[in-house]
Design a protein around this motif. Sequence first.
Motif, PDB file in Angstrom:
ATOM      1  N   CYS A 146       0.838  -1.109  -0.008  1.00 24.42           N
ATOM      2  CA  CYS A 146      -0.058  -0.050   0.065  1.00 24.42           C
ATOM      3  C   CYS A 146       0.700   1.088   0.211  1.00 24.42           C
ATOM      4  O   CYS A 146       0.372   2.333   0.413  1.00 24.42           O
ATOM      5  N   GLY A 147       2.043   1.079  -0.343  1.00 22.25           N
ATOM      6  CA  GLY A 147       3.181   2.195  -0.157  1.00 22.25           C
ATOM      7  C   GLY A 147       4.155   2.057   0.500  1.00 22.25           C
ATOM      8  O   GLY A 147       4.287   1.132   1.509  1.00 22.25           O
ATOM      9  N   CYS A 148       5.369   2.607   0.012  1.00 24.13           N
ATOM     10  CA  CYS A 148       6.734   2.232   0.674  1.00 24.13           C
ATOM     11  C   CYS A 148       7.345   3.583   1.215  1.00 24.13           C
ATOM     12  O   CYS A 148       6.950   4.576   0.755  1.00 24.13           O
ATOM     13  N   TYR A 149       7.771   3.519   2.486  1.00 22.99           N
ATOM     14  CA  TYR A 149       8.331   4.721   3.092  1.00 22.99           C
ATOM     15  C   TYR A 149       9.711   4.938   2.995  1.00 22.99           C
ATOM     16  O   TYR A 149      10.224   6.020   2.720  1.00 22.99           O
ATOM     17  N   ILE A 150      10.491   3.928   2.817  1.00 22.30           N
ATOM     18  CA  ILE A 150      11.677   3.830   2.362  1.00 22.30           C
ATOM     19  C   ILE A 150      12.103   2.991   1.297  1.00 22.30           C
ATOM     20  O   ILE A 150      11.601   1.720   1.410  1.00 22.30           O
ATOM     21  N   TRP A 151      12.789   3.216   0.057  1.00 20.31           N
ATOM     22  CA  TRP A 151      12.830   2.338  -1.081  1.00 20.31           C
ATOM     23  C   TRP A 151      14.209   2.696  -1.829  1.00 20.31           C
ATOM     24  O   TRP A 151      14.554   3.912  -1.806  1.00 20.31           O
ATOM     25  N   ARG A 152      14.635   1.846  -2.623  1.00 17.75           N
ATOM     26  CA  ARG A 152      15.785   1.980  -3.399  1.00 17.75           C
ATOM     27  C   ARG A 152      15.569   1.466  -4.863  1.00 17.75           C
ATOM     28  O   ARG A 152      15.176   0.173  -4.886  1.00 17.75           O
ATOM     29  N   PRO A 153      15.515   2.145  -5.799  1.00 15.86           N
ATOM     30  CA  PRO A 153      15.179   1.630  -7.153  1.00 15.86           C
ATOM     31  C   PRO A 153      16.403   0.664  -7.374  1.00 15.86           C
ATOM     32  O   PRO A 153      17.612   1.158  -7.089  1.00 15.86           O
ATOM     33  N   LEU A 154      16.215  -0.355  -8.120  1.00 15.90           N
ATOM     34  CA  LEU A 154      17.369  -1.398  -8.543  1.00 15.90           C
ATOM     35  C   LEU A 154      17.555  -1.553 -10.297  1.00 15.90           C
ATOM     36  O   LEU A 154      18.445  -1.254 -10.749  1.00 15.90           O
ATOM     37  N   THR A 155      16.490  -2.039 -10.919  1.00 19.47           N
ATOM     38  CA  THR A 155      16.465  -2.561 -12.249  1.00 19.47           C
ATOM     39  C   THR A 155      14.938  -2.176 -12.559  1.00 19.47           C
ATOM     40  O   THR A 155      14.155  -2.057 -11.969  1.00 19.47           O
ATOM     41  N   ARG A 156      14.901  -2.318 -13.988  1.00 20.29           N
ATOM     42  CA  ARG A 156      13.620  -2.185 -14.404  1.00 20.29           C
ATOM     43  C   ARG A 156      12.426  -2.955 -13.672  1.00 20.29           C
ATOM     44  O   ARG A 156      12.526  -4.048 -13.596  1.00 20.29           O
ATOM     45  N   GLY A 157      11.495  -2.099 -13.172  1.00 16.80           N
ATOM     46  CA  GLY A 157      10.318  -3.129 -12.547  1.00 16.80           C
ATOM     47  C   GLY A 157      10.489  -3.494 -11.176  1.00 16.80           C
ATOM     48  O   GLY A 157       9.892  -4.071 -10.622  1.00 16.80           O
ATOM     49  N   VAL A 158      11.625  -3.370 -10.676  1.00 17.83           N
ATOM     50  CA  VAL A 158      12.213  -3.973  -9.464  1.00 17.83           C
ATOM     51  C   VAL A 158      12.812  -2.710  -8.601  1.00 17.83           C
ATOM     52  O   VAL A 158      13.496  -2.023  -9.062  1.00 17.83           O
ATOM     53  N   LYS A 159      12.425  -2.675  -7.143  1.00 18.24           N
ATOM     54  CA  LYS A 159      13.033  -1.894  -5.979  1.00 18.24           C
ATOM     55  C   LYS A 159      12.995  -2.818  -5.046  1.00 18.24           C
ATOM     56  O   LYS A 159      12.837  -4.004  -4.954  1.00 18.24           O
ATOM     57  N   VAL A 160      13.886  -2.122  -3.877  1.00 14.75           N
ATOM     58  CA  VAL A 160      13.801  -2.796  -2.502  1.00 14.75           C
ATOM     59  C   VAL A 160      13.290  -1.869  -1.477  1.00 14.75           C
ATOM     60  O   VAL A 160      13.525  -0.693  -1.714  1.00 14.75           O
ATOM     61  N   THR A 161      12.772  -2.530  -0.348  1.00 16.98           N
ATOM     62  CA  THR A 161      12.117  -1.675   0.801  1.00 16.98           C
ATOM     63  C   THR A 161      12.587  -2.303   1.899  1.00 16.98           C
ATOM     64  O   THR A 161      12.402  -3.519   1.996  1.00 16.98           O
ATOM     65  N   ASN A 162      12.684  -1.713   3.079  1.00 19.69           N
ATOM     66  CA  ASN A 162      12.356  -2.288   4.562  1.00 19.69           C
ATOM     67  C   ASN A 162      11.441  -1.394   5.297  1.00 19.69           C
ATOM     68  O   ASN A 162      11.674  -1.739   6.485  1.00 19.69           O
ATOM     69  N   HIS A 163      10.734  -0.692   4.457  1.00 18.40           N
ATOM     70  CA  HIS A 163       9.796   0.318   5.419  1.00 18.40           C
ATOM     71  C   HIS A 163       8.582   0.564   4.462  1.00 18.40           C
ATOM     72  O   HIS A 163       8.697   1.176   3.566  1.00 18.40           O
ATOM     73  N   PHE A 164       7.511  -0.380   4.622  1.00 17.28           N
ATOM     74  CA  PHE A 164       6.163  -0.466   3.786  1.00 17.28           C
ATOM     75  C   PHE A 164       4.981  -0.674   4.486  1.00 17.28           C
ATOM     76  O   PHE A 164       5.281  -1.083   5.575  1.00 17.28           O
ATOM     77  N   ASN A 165       3.976  -0.379   3.759  1.00 12.58           N
ATOM     78  CA  ASN A 165       2.505  -0.706   4.390  1.00 12.58           C
ATOM     79  C   ASN A 165       1.710  -1.669   3.739  1.00 12.58           C
ATOM     80  O   ASN A 165       2.038  -1.832   2.201  1.00 12.58           O
ATOM     81  N   GLY A 166       1.273  -2.366   4.395  1.00 14.36           N
ATOM     82  CA  GLY A 166       0.249  -3.707   3.722  1.00 14.36           C
ATOM     83  C   GLY A 166       0.884  -5.000   3.840  1.00 14.36           C
ATOM     84  O   GLY A 166       2.077  -5.232   3.724  1.00 14.36           O
ATOM     85  N   SER A 167       0.107  -5.985   4.039  1.00 11.41           N
ATOM     86  CA  SER A 167       0.456  -7.329   4.198  1.00 11.41           C
ATOM     87  C   SER A 167      -0.510  -8.296   3.216  1.00 11.41           C
ATOM     88  O   SER A 167      -0.697  -9.479   3.593  1.00 11.41           O
ATOM     89  N   HIS A 168      -0.963  -7.619   2.137  1.00  7.99           N
ATOM     90  CA  HIS A 168      -1.910  -8.361   1.609  1.00  7.99           C
ATOM     91  C   HIS A 168      -1.407  -9.246   0.404  1.00  7.99           C
ATOM     92  O   HIS A 168      -2.174  -9.990  -0.392  1.00  7.99           O
ATOM     93  N   ALA A 169      -0.256  -9.396   0.003  1.00  2.00           N
ATOM     94  CA  ALA A 169       0.449 -10.038  -0.911  1.00  2.00           C
ATOM     95  C   ALA A 169       1.839 -10.247  -0.670  1.00  2.00           C
ATOM     96  O   ALA A 169       2.585  -9.339  -1.283  1.00  2.00           O
ATOM     97  N   TYR A 170       2.281 -11.307  -0.480  1.00  2.00           N
ATOM     98  CA  TYR A 170       3.701 -11.224  -0.237  1.00  2.00           C
ATOM     99  C   TYR A 170       4.346 -12.775  -0.236  1.00  2.00           C
ATOM    100  O   TYR A 170       3.580 -13.741  -0.017  1.00  2.00           O
ATOM    101  N   LEU A 171       5.637 -13.313  -0.511  1.00  2.00           N
ATOM    102  CA  LEU A 171       6.336 -14.332  -0.241  1.00  2.00           C
ATOM    103  C   LEU A 171       7.114 -14.389   0.888  1.00  2.00           C
ATOM    104  O   LEU A 171       8.071 -13.536   1.107  1.00  2.00           O
ATOM    105  N   ILE A 172       7.022 -15.461   1.758  1.00  2.00           N
ATOM    106  CA  ILE A 172       7.825 -15.515   2.889  1.00  2.00           C
ATOM    107  C   ILE A 172       8.474 -16.969   3.107  1.00  2.00           C
ATOM    108  O   ILE A 172       7.775 -17.827   2.567  1.00  2.00           O
TER     109      ILE A 172
END
Length: 240
Positions: A146-172
């Motif tokens: 539902c949005g990222c508060y901290i993120w870094r762009p990596l490559t086309r279509g992909v970024k990384v985050t460690n501060h985000f909102n929402g838990s409705h779709a993820y892999l663990i």
Amino acid sequence: MRLCDCIAEFVDNPPGKIGVVMIHLRRATERVKLIQHLEAAINTPLEIRDAVDGALLIAQGHPTECGIDPGVQRTAGEVGCAASHLEAYRAALAKGLSHLVVFEDDCEPAPGFDMVAVKNYLRRAKNFSGEFGLERMDEFLLLSTCGCYIWRPLTRGVKVTNHFNGSHAYLIGRPMMQKVLDFYEVLAKAGKTAPIDGVLPLLLSTEQRWAFCPEEDTHFFQQNRSIPSYVASDGTALRP
């Protein structure tokens, strides 16, 4: 094309070692069509897991004081949501699964959803990990937020985050599932609780780790915000 096969390729494990679950509050009958639509879109059977009723837990003495946001009292919906995710983890660990894809029942495919795009996202993320020697990136990956508060762009279509909102779709993965369970055990002993989408990023940031995330947070899946919320209310109010 099936989501389970795309995930299997990303984590280097057979589809049989990967669970795909939908956390569903049984009384939220208005969400059944959403679940069916999602299952058809990902072309993968969903294991429907009954969500935990947070109000019942609280009536039995479950704490509501938040252990990560001082002074905040968590709602029955937040308590039940966290408990539901934890139960899904315990079941996955007991089955010997290597990974679990978790969906919540207010999740839906985004407009123009395409499994090919999901596959490309996972492949780019995996290739990036290999190229730059990133380790344990399969332990937690976001399919939407539902949005990222901290993120870094990596490559086309992909970024990384460690501060985000929402838990409705993820892999663990198994290690992260166990870490989350252990963290909630510590909270419980202190008579406290926390929302699952607060704990997941907290564990990442504490270990100075990052999770892959789609460059556009809702490119694949999104939270349907036009239906009543059982986290923000008893199911009679929309999300703020």
